[in-house]
Design a protein around this motif. Structure first.
Motif, PDB file in Angstrom:
ATOM      1  N   SER A  67      19.258 -63.517 -43.673  1.00  0.00           N
ATOM      2  CA  SER A  67      17.914 -63.007 -43.977  1.00  0.00           C
ATOM      3  C   SER A  67      17.070 -62.761 -42.726  1.00  0.00           C
ATOM      4  O   SER A  67      15.868 -63.014 -42.728  1.00  0.00           O
ATOM      5  CB  SER A  67      17.187 -63.964 -44.928  1.00  0.00           C
ATOM      6  N   ILE A  68      17.700 -62.281 -41.682  1.00  0.00           N
ATOM      7  CA  ILE A  68      16.973 -61.939 -40.457  1.00  0.00           C
ATOM      8  C   ILE A  68      16.459 -60.519 -40.632  1.00  0.00           C
ATOM      9  O   ILE A  68      17.232 -59.584 -40.831  1.00  0.00           O
ATOM     10  CB  ILE A  68      17.877 -62.063 -39.219  1.00  0.00           C
ATOM     11  N   THR A  69      15.136 -60.364 -40.578  1.00  0.00           N
ATOM     12  CA  THR A  69      14.553 -59.067 -40.871  1.00  0.00           C
ATOM     13  C   THR A  69      14.471 -58.159 -39.648  1.00  0.00           C
ATOM     14  O   THR A  69      14.594 -56.946 -39.775  1.00  0.00           O
ATOM     15  CB  THR A  69      13.146 -59.227 -41.464  1.00  0.00           C
ATOM     16  N   HIS A  70      14.231 -58.724 -38.473  1.00  0.00           N
ATOM     17  CA  HIS A  70      14.086 -57.940 -37.249  1.00  0.00           C
ATOM     18  C   HIS A  70      14.619 -58.743 -36.068  1.00  0.00           C
ATOM     19  O   HIS A  70      14.720 -59.972 -36.145  1.00  0.00           O
ATOM     20  CB  HIS A  70      12.617 -57.593 -36.987  1.00  0.00           C
ATOM     21  N   ALA A  71      14.894 -58.022 -34.973  1.00  0.00           N
ATOM     22  CA  ALA A  71      15.371 -58.708 -33.774  1.00  0.00           C
ATOM     23  C   ALA A  71      15.098 -57.865 -32.541  1.00  0.00           C
ATOM     24  O   ALA A  71      15.175 -56.634 -32.588  1.00  0.00           O
ATOM     25  CB  ALA A  71      16.873 -58.977 -33.873  1.00  0.00           C
ATOM     26  N   PHE A  72      14.766 -58.531 -31.446  1.00  0.00           N
ATOM     27  CA  PHE A  72      14.761 -57.880 -30.147  1.00  0.00           C
ATOM     28  C   PHE A  72      16.216 -57.766 -29.718  1.00  0.00           C
ATOM     29  O   PHE A  72      16.971 -58.740 -29.796  1.00  0.00           O
ATOM     30  CB  PHE A  72      13.990 -58.698 -29.109  1.00  0.00           C
ATOM     31  N   MET A  73      16.618 -56.586 -29.267  1.00  0.00           N
ATOM     32  CA  MET A  73      18.012 -56.328 -28.962  1.00  0.00           C
ATOM     33  C   MET A  73      18.151 -55.760 -27.550  1.00  0.00           C
ATOM     34  O   MET A  73      17.351 -54.936 -27.126  1.00  0.00           O
ATOM     35  CB  MET A  73      18.561 -55.334 -29.981  1.00  0.00           C
ATOM     36  N   PHE A  74      19.195 -56.231 -26.858  1.00  0.00           N
ATOM     37  CA  PHE A  74      19.456 -55.850 -25.474  1.00  0.00           C
ATOM     38  C   PHE A  74      20.931 -55.488 -25.334  1.00  0.00           C
ATOM     39  O   PHE A  74      21.770 -56.032 -26.036  1.00  0.00           O
ATOM     40  CB  PHE A  74      19.190 -57.031 -24.533  1.00  0.00           C
ATOM     41  N   CYS A  75      21.242 -54.624 -24.374  1.00  0.00           N
ATOM     42  CA  CYS A  75      22.645 -54.385 -24.054  1.00  0.00           C
ATOM     43  C   CYS A  75      23.136 -55.531 -23.172  1.00  0.00           C
ATOM     44  O   CYS A  75      22.351 -56.351 -22.699  1.00  0.00           O
ATOM     45  CB  CYS A  75      22.827 -53.039 -23.355  1.00  0.00           C
ATOM     46  N   LEU A  76      24.415 -55.551 -22.961  1.00  0.00           N
ATOM     47  CA  LEU A  76      25.018 -56.535 -22.062  1.00  0.00           C
ATOM     48  C   LEU A  76      25.132 -55.930 -20.660  1.00  0.00           C
ATOM     49  O   LEU A  76      24.624 -54.842 -20.408  1.00  0.00           O
ATOM     50  CB  LEU A  76      26.378 -56.953 -22.616  1.00  0.00           C
ATOM     51  N   ASP A  77      25.788 -56.633 -19.756  1.00  0.00           N
ATOM     52  CA  ASP A  77      26.038 -56.113 -18.411  1.00  0.00           C
ATOM     53  C   ASP A  77      27.288 -55.238 -18.523  1.00  0.00           C
ATOM     54  O   ASP A  77      28.394 -55.651 -18.216  1.00  0.00           O
ATOM     55  CB  ASP A  77      26.226 -57.267 -17.425  1.00  0.00           C
ATOM     56  N   GLU A  78      27.088 -54.022 -18.997  1.00  0.00           N
ATOM     57  CA  GLU A  78      28.147 -53.120 -19.442  1.00  0.00           C
ATOM     58  C   GLU A  78      29.017 -52.592 -18.295  1.00  0.00           C
ATOM     59  O   GLU A  78      28.508 -52.343 -17.200  1.00  0.00           O
ATOM     60  CB  GLU A  78      27.523 -51.930 -20.163  1.00  0.00           C
ATOM     61  N   PRO A  79      30.303 -52.379 -18.554  1.00  0.00           N
ATOM     62  CA  PRO A  79      31.180 -51.807 -17.527  1.00  0.00           C
ATOM     63  C   PRO A  79      30.716 -50.423 -17.050  1.00  0.00           C
ATOM     64  O   PRO A  79      30.921 -50.076 -15.901  1.00  0.00           O
ATOM     65  CB  PRO A  79      32.545 -51.707 -18.222  1.00  0.00           C
ATOM     66  N   ASP A  80      30.060 -49.653 -17.932  1.00  0.00           N
ATOM     67  CA  ASP A  80      29.592 -48.319 -17.544  1.00  0.00           C
ATOM     68  C   ASP A  80      28.094 -48.317 -17.218  1.00  0.00           C
ATOM     69  O   ASP A  80      27.407 -47.331 -17.412  1.00  0.00           O
ATOM     70  CB  ASP A  80      29.914 -47.290 -18.632  1.00  0.00           C
ATOM     71  N   ARG A  81      27.621 -49.438 -16.658  1.00  0.00           N
ATOM     72  CA  ARG A  81      26.186 -49.571 -16.393  1.00  0.00           C
ATOM     73  C   ARG A  81      25.688 -48.648 -15.277  1.00  0.00           C
ATOM     74  O   ARG A  81      24.495 -48.430 -15.152  1.00  0.00           O
ATOM     75  CB  ARG A  81      25.828 -51.019 -16.074  1.00  0.00           C
ATOM     76  N   HIS A  82      26.581 -48.122 -14.468  1.00  0.00           N
ATOM     77  CA  HIS A  82      26.181 -47.191 -13.407  1.00  0.00           C
ATOM     78  C   HIS A  82      26.311 -45.770 -13.930  1.00  0.00           C
ATOM     79  O   HIS A  82      27.309 -45.453 -14.562  1.00  0.00           O
ATOM     80  CB  HIS A  82      27.039 -47.393 -12.158  1.00  0.00           C
ATOM     81  N   PRO A  83      25.354 -44.931 -13.712  1.00  0.00           N
ATOM     82  CA  PRO A  83      24.117 -45.184 -12.980  1.00  0.00           C
ATOM     83  C   PRO A  83      23.003 -45.693 -13.899  1.00  0.00           C
ATOM     84  O   PRO A  83      22.865 -45.273 -15.047  1.00  0.00           O
ATOM     85  CB  PRO A  83      23.751 -43.801 -12.432  1.00  0.00           C
ATOM     86  N   ALA A  84      22.240 -46.618 -13.384  1.00  0.00           N
ATOM     87  CA  ALA A  84      20.951 -47.031 -13.945  1.00  0.00           C
ATOM     88  C   ALA A  84      20.991 -47.577 -15.370  1.00  0.00           C
ATOM     89  O   ALA A  84      19.986 -47.536 -16.058  1.00  0.00           O
ATOM     90  CB  ALA A  84      19.954 -45.863 -13.872  1.00  0.00           C
ATOM     91  N   PHE A  85      22.135 -48.062 -15.833  1.00  0.00           N
ATOM     92  CA  PHE A  85      22.276 -48.546 -17.204  1.00  0.00           C
ATOM     93  C   PHE A  85      22.049 -47.437 -18.233  1.00  0.00           C
ATOM     94  O   PHE A  85      21.829 -47.694 -19.405  1.00  0.00           O
ATOM     95  CB  PHE A  85      21.333 -49.726 -17.506  1.00  0.00           C
ATOM     96  N   ARG A  86      22.107 -46.196 -17.814  1.00  0.00           N
ATOM     97  CA  ARG A  86      21.770 -45.078 -18.697  1.00  0.00           C
ATOM     98  C   ARG A  86      22.620 -45.050 -19.973  1.00  0.00           C
ATOM     99  O   ARG A  86      22.086 -44.933 -21.077  1.00  0.00           O
ATOM    100  CB  ARG A  86      21.882 -43.759 -17.944  1.00  0.00           C
ATOM    101  N   ALA A  87      23.937 -45.117 -19.856  1.00  0.00           N
ATOM    102  CA  ALA A  87      24.800 -45.050 -21.041  1.00  0.00           C
ATOM    103  C   ALA A  87      24.550 -46.246 -21.962  1.00  0.00           C
ATOM    104  O   ALA A  87      24.449 -46.091 -23.189  1.00  0.00           O
ATOM    105  CB  ALA A  87      26.268 -44.983 -20.629  1.00  0.00           C
TER     106      ALA A  87
END
Length: 151
Positions: free
Chosen positions: A57-77
């Motif tokens: 019953s979680i209605t909302h959440a703040f969501m973040f990406c991880l330290d993604e392998p394709d984070r370059h450039p600038a975490f854009r993807a």
């Protein structure tokens, strides 16, 4: 019973006890969760998250990406995926995007905020900086943006 089976049994029992303590119609908001693939192999799966949010019953959440392998450039993807997950969730997931202070952080922040990001996550340990880093000042400087209310 296996260790995993016992752990799942304990979690289910704990879940029932917590639900019994909550006032009826309590809105549950998760303040920190991740979706994506981390460079260390950790995975946050959208469909699994939707199931867990519904089950608990979680209605909302703040969501973040991880330290993604394709984070370059600038975490854009990764930021684009974060924004897409938020849109797919019907605004249940509130997107915070990540910046790399070495790769156009102001431009990426502005781009993401213009596309619906509600906040920015900075990760000093993963990106190798501390709170005194001079590159942070422009990120926090008022650029004339005003808070936008959700339509």
């Amino acid at each position: 019973m296996t260790a995993l089976g016992r752990a799942l049994e304990l979690v289910a029992r704990y879940d029932l006890e917590v639900r019994a303590l909550l006032p009826k119609d309590t809105e549950i908001f998760d303040a920190h969760l991740h979706l994506g693939r981390d460079i260390d192999g950790m995975v946050g799966d959208y469909d699994q998250l939707e199931t867990l949010m519904s089950q608990h019953s979680i209605t909302h959440a703040f969501m973040f990406c991880l330290d993604e392998p394709d984070r370059h450039p600038a975490f854009r993807a990764a930021n684009d995926r974060t924004l897409a997950y938020a849109a797919r969730s019907g605004r249940r997931l509130i997107p915070f995007v990540r910046l790399d202070l070495n790769e156009s952080p102001l431009e990426e922040a502005a781009r993401c905020l213009d596309h619906g990001a509600r906040g920015i996550k900075l990760h000093p340990r993963a990106q190798g900086f501390d709170a005194a880093d001079e590159r942070l000042a422009p990120v926090f400087r008022d650029r004339g943006r005003t808070a936008r209310a959700d339509p």
